[in-house]
Design a protein around this motif. Structure first.
Motif, mmCIF file in Angstrom:
data_model
loop_
_atom_site.group_PDB
_atom_site.id
_atom_site.type_symbol
_atom_site.label_atom_id
_atom_site.label_comp_id
_atom_site.label_asym_id
_atom_site.label_seq_id
_atom_site.Cartn_x
_atom_site.Cartn_y
_atom_site.Cartn_z
ATOM 1 N N THR A 1 3.529 -27.304 -9.971
ATOM 2 C CA THR A 1 4.337 -28.430 -9.513
ATOM 3 C C THR A 1 4.259 -29.598 -10.483
ATOM 4 O OG1 THR A 1 4.894 -29.806 -7.607
ATOM 5 C CG2 THR A 1 2.563 -29.488 -8.042
ATOM 6 N N ARG A 2 5.378 -30.274 -10.603
ATOM 7 C CA ARG A 2 5.474 -31.496 -11.391
ATOM 8 C C ARG A 2 5.784 -32.676 -10.495
ATOM 9 N NH1 ARG A 2 5.933 -31.987 -16.392
ATOM 10 N NH2 ARG A 2 5.578 -30.290 -17.811
ATOM 11 N N HIS A 3 6.118 -32.414 -9.245
ATOM 12 C CA HIS A 3 6.383 -33.470 -8.265
ATOM 13 C C HIS A 3 6.285 -32.856 -6.878
ATOM 14 C CE1 HIS A 3 10.382 -31.793 -7.494
ATOM 15 N NE2 HIS A 3 10.449 -31.611 -8.787
ATOM 16 N N GLY A 4 6.070 -33.662 -5.897
ATOM 17 C CA GLY A 4 6.021 -33.151 -4.540
ATOM 18 C C GLY A 4 4.621 -32.775 -4.099
ATOM 19 N N PHE A 5 4.551 -31.885 -3.132
ATOM 20 C CA PHE A 5 3.286 -31.504 -2.519
ATOM 21 C C PHE A 5 2.625 -30.364 -3.265
ATOM 22 C CE2 PHE A 5 5.447 -33.698 0.853
ATOM 23 C CZ PHE A 5 4.430 -34.420 1.457
ATOM 24 N N LEU A 6 1.322 -30.321 -3.138
ATOM 25 C CA LEU A 6 0.519 -29.272 -3.761
ATOM 26 C C LEU A 6 -0.397 -28.696 -2.685
ATOM 27 C CD1 LEU A 6 -0.291 -28.054 -6.572
ATOM 28 C CD2 LEU A 6 -2.104 -29.756 -6.601
ATOM 29 N N ALA A 7 -0.469 -27.403 -2.604
ATOM 30 C CA ALA A 7 -1.395 -26.696 -1.719
ATOM 31 C C ALA A 7 -1.054 -26.828 -0.241
ATOM 32 C CB ALA A 7 -2.833 -27.139 -1.975
ATOM 33 N N GLU A 8 0.223 -27.014 0.074
ATOM 34 C CA GLU A 8 0.591 -27.153 1.489
ATOM 35 C C GLU A 8 0.304 -25.889 2.296
ATOM 36 O OE1 GLU A 8 4.624 -26.776 -0.706
ATOM 37 O OE2 GLU A 8 2.609 -27.425 -1.143
ATOM 38 N N ALA A 9 0.230 -24.732 1.639
ATOM 39 C CA ALA A 9 -0.063 -23.488 2.349
ATOM 40 C C ALA A 9 -1.497 -23.449 2.866
ATOM 41 C CB ALA A 9 0.198 -22.286 1.447
ATOM 42 N N SER A 10 -2.355 -24.325 2.377
ATOM 43 C CA SER A 10 -3.750 -24.367 2.825
ATOM 44 C C SER A 10 -4.011 -25.476 3.832
ATOM 45 C CB SER A 10 -4.674 -24.555 1.614
ATOM 46 O OG SER A 10 -4.586 -23.446 0.752
#
Length: 143
Positions: free
Chosen positions: A23-32
């Protein structure tokens, strides 16, 4: 994610890097979000700035209808991206994968990569050499 690039990675049994999310923008690791611990590592591919949101604050925000609906829309877009990527990786040739990427990620046949050709090859499930050979054939054919 405010700036830069972060990748969520796991290691394969042979020690290779498997990129689960870039990712370069937005959310990261939402699956966790609903997990007690992350099942991968976050690695900054370049200098990056992130904003950490405490899980409890995020969970409270999900009780607000407008926020929850926006979050559902975000997850829906992410799911479509994952499905497009799975479809792309099932294609047999480098040419098919490049065309699919342009069709699904581009606008009017143009894609702004924002990454190196080596990173793009990895995202396409190709070697750098296979992508370069495909690119040369394409340019020679006048496409």
């Amino acid at each position: 994610m405010l700036s830069g690039e972060v990748r969520l990675v796991r290691r394969s049994r042979s020690g290779g890097e498997i990129i689960l999310q870039r990712t370069r923008h937005g959310f990261l690791a939402e699956a966790s979000l609903d997990q007690a611990a992350y099942h991968c590592d976050a690695i900054a591919a370049e200098p990056s700035s992130l904003l950490a949101i405490p899980r409890t604050a995020f969970s409270r925000a999900l009780t607000i209808t407008q926020f929850r609906n926006g979050w559902i829309a975000h997850l829906t877009r992410e799911l479509r991206k994952v499905r497009a990527n799975a479809e792309r990786l099932s294609l047999r040739t480098a040419r098919e994968r490049v065309l699919h990427f342009i069709e699904t990620e581009g606008e009017r046949g143009v894609v702004n990569l924002g990454q190196s050709k080596k990173d793009w090859a990895a995202e396409l499930g190709l070697t750098h050499e296979a992508l370069t050979a495909c690119w040369r054939k394409w340019r020679t054919a006048g496409n």
